[in-house]
Write an enzyme that holds these catalytic residues in place. Sequence first.
Site, PDB file in Angstrom:
ATOM      1  N   TRP A  53       0.819  -1.218   0.000  1.00  0.00           N
ATOM      2  CA  TRP A  53       0.000   0.000   0.000  1.00  0.00           C
ATOM      3  C   TRP A  53       0.847   1.260   0.000  1.00  0.00           C
ATOM      4  CZ3 TRP A  53      -4.541  -0.268  -1.889  1.00  0.00           C
ATOM      5  CH2 TRP A  53      -5.298  -1.433  -1.745  1.00  0.00           C
ATOM      6  N   ASP A 110      -1.021   6.439   6.901  1.00  0.00           N
ATOM      7  CA  ASP A 110      -2.165   5.631   6.491  1.00  0.00           C
ATOM      8  C   ASP A 110      -2.427   4.602   7.591  1.00  0.00           C
ATOM      9  OD1 ASP A 110      -3.915   3.796   5.432  1.00  0.00           O
ATOM     10  OD2 ASP A 110      -2.742   3.352   3.634  1.00  0.00           O
ATOM     11  N   LYS A 159     -12.367  -1.871   7.841  1.00  0.00           N
ATOM     12  CA  LYS A 159     -11.600  -2.933   8.484  1.00  0.00           C
ATOM     13  C   LYS A 159     -12.146  -3.130   9.890  1.00  0.00           C
ATOM     14  CE  LYS A 159      -8.775  -2.680   4.907  1.00  0.00           C
ATOM     15  NZ  LYS A 159      -8.723  -3.664   3.839  1.00  0.00           N
TER      16      LYS A 159
END
Lengths: 400, 400
Positions: free
Chosen positions: B115, B203, B228
């Site tokens: 990511w 992040d 999540k």
Amino acid sequence: MDRQQVVNFGAGPSALPTSVLEKAAKGLLNYNDNGIGLVELSHRSKDFAKLNDDLESIIRTQLDVPSTHHILFTQGGGSGQFSSVVMNLLARHTLLHPDLKPEERVMDYIVTGSWSKKAYEEANRLAGGKAVANLVVDARRTSKDGKSFDNVPQPSEWKLSPAANTAFIYYCENETVDGVQFSDSSFPHHLLENSFNPPLVADYSSSFMSRPIPRIADHALIFAGAQKNIGPSGLTILIVRNDVLVDVDAAYKLGANPVPLTMAYKTLADSKSLYNTPPMFAMYVSLLVLQDIQAKGGLGPLEEVNRRKQAILYEVLEGYEEKGILKLKVQKGSRSWMNVTFEFVDKQVEKAFLESAESKGLKQLKGHRSVGGIRVSLYNAITEEQVKSLISVLHASLGA
Amino acid sequence: MDRQQVVNFGAGPSALPTSVLEKAAKGLLNYNDNGIGLVELSHRSKDFAKLNDDLESIIRTQLDVPSTHHILFTQGGGSGQFSSVVMNLLARHTLLHPDLKPEERVMDYIVTGSWSKKAYEEANRLAGGKAVANLVVDARRTSKDGKSFDNVPQPSEWKLSPAANTAFIYYCENETVDGVQFSDSSFPHHLLENSFNPPLVADYSSSFMSRPIPRIADHALIFAGAQKNIGPSGLTILIVRNDVLVDVDAAYKLGANPVPLTMAYKTLADSKSLYNTPPMFAMYVSLLVLQDIQAKGGLGPLEEVNRRKQAILYEVLEGYEEKGILKLKVQKGSRSWMNVTFEFVDKQVEKAFLESAESKGLKQLKGHRSVGGIRVSLYNAITEEQVKSLISVLHASLGA
């Protein structure tokens, strides 16, 4: 208070069918009997791939979308699209005509209400010296009071740019705040009959799936937020012609501005709307709503119901207008089927009407904060009977 | 199949507490007993304004967010933020240092997994000749096999740019695909101890609300997708320090690229996240999840549960690793609490384990398609008992 006691005339997010929400509530806990709720599923799972395909396919069938067009799902709403349209269509135009000067690269905006005005302003802001936004027409100039959005101007009033210089022509089919909608006669058919057609872009946010879209195949791009006729907020639907799916990085090399990856239509199309995690629950509810429409015969019968709903309401309102009790805000021929806007001459009467309606469970009837008055939104989930209830309350509160 | 028969170890969208989904299902049809469902409410209604405030306030309390920081809600996910971070932070840097040459304006990326690598690539693409992305460290260089993301490199390996030239320093706290997470010891404390600190951007998508965020006040920006630990997909949460809320149009006049209006953090902050219709249902479910966490004592007790869950699982896996049966993918000290990644030495054994788990309702255990193997996601909704069930199935399938 029970759902049965309430009618929600809000302009969006707005009413959805009870039977659909009941189904969605079950799927929220357990989707397709696999013991996992819809919002807990992987967006890469077979179950969700099928939902994605089904949603694409039901929109294609119902709206008769040709194979030249992709149907894509994304986030960010209409306001997000105000920016995406500019970036993607300027990239396309740059690839086709790399040598134009910024003042020769034009975005044509037809401004008929608050939303197309916002879109025009964003185009001006975002073009960043690489193109100019042209105000084809500002409908306030052809309004009764010289300052309100109350009409779709005749095409003779439009000042279009030279076709080869035009990156796209933009209009908003239904103006939610003002209650102005293009009718069959005001639809810009003539734009589609040139030998060179600039891409036609339409914001269908508040009329999407309320009736068929005229000449859908001739549009380069149609976009709509889901939160009016078909689902929860958070989902934006795009119908995009193949030639709009351009390589924004190639356009950048020719001088266009860089485009955020998730806002490039090609990114969405190449991944079948699954470049990143999509707004899954909003897609699920939208699919259920569209399956419900299909089961009831599709857009044809729905258009007839929607036609009757607005016809009976406008007829009553016109009667009261003749008596000098209220004023319809929009001129005949440009009145929206979805958002009926008017105001009472006597503000005390308006207040009493709103209170009486509220007490009978008829909710969210106040006009948009920028324009005031009354706004009755007649999206798909509102029934003919509910419109008749509203009319009864109106009669009663006026002592008729 | 019933929810009770299934444990969803998916990496996201992922499991949510059943009691929360049951409450959400009721609110979907009738919110706060006003006869209108949550997704049918106006986002300008008092009910929704309160929900918006409550969600802001519970995040502020639970994470101890100081008053120097705004908490904002938007759409577009982590991938959308990869672009927003670049545009907003470059605008800020341009306002502070308008006269730097593009090659002197640097974005520092710490790349520890799939990511952060994607975020770095988007920064390179989107800077559009106005700045450069610097690879502070690529963790593959310090990996065991020279090609996998299996560690957070020691700060001595990092090549930071000169502070005044640095628009921001970026890292991804937990790498969902690879299972790499910053530990207390690898957290870049030393970045915060210079006299001039470039803005620190993190992040937190896949670890948000699983435990407190160390030195949260020293971050300029933290972002997280909801899908999540706390809610449905479609909601992105931002924690933004005041100085990051810059006037992007003023920066444009000084040479920065134009920024889409809905991606400018200042637009979101000025409107309290209501510039346009937000993803209301995802916000609602997230609020219910956070209220549930709060009722159970907050992030402190939750952190302890999450600590135990990963500890018992890694211990068992390490035992089998010593016996040569499987390999943990990530080096000790960089192992994620949220996403535990490993692979069996014998692919037949791996297949048998997956089949055995699936037959017992333990689902979504396959590794990300880009790396293969097994990935066990231990988000908040997974209980200690469910981890023990997984361990039992593992023992059984290995004949232990």
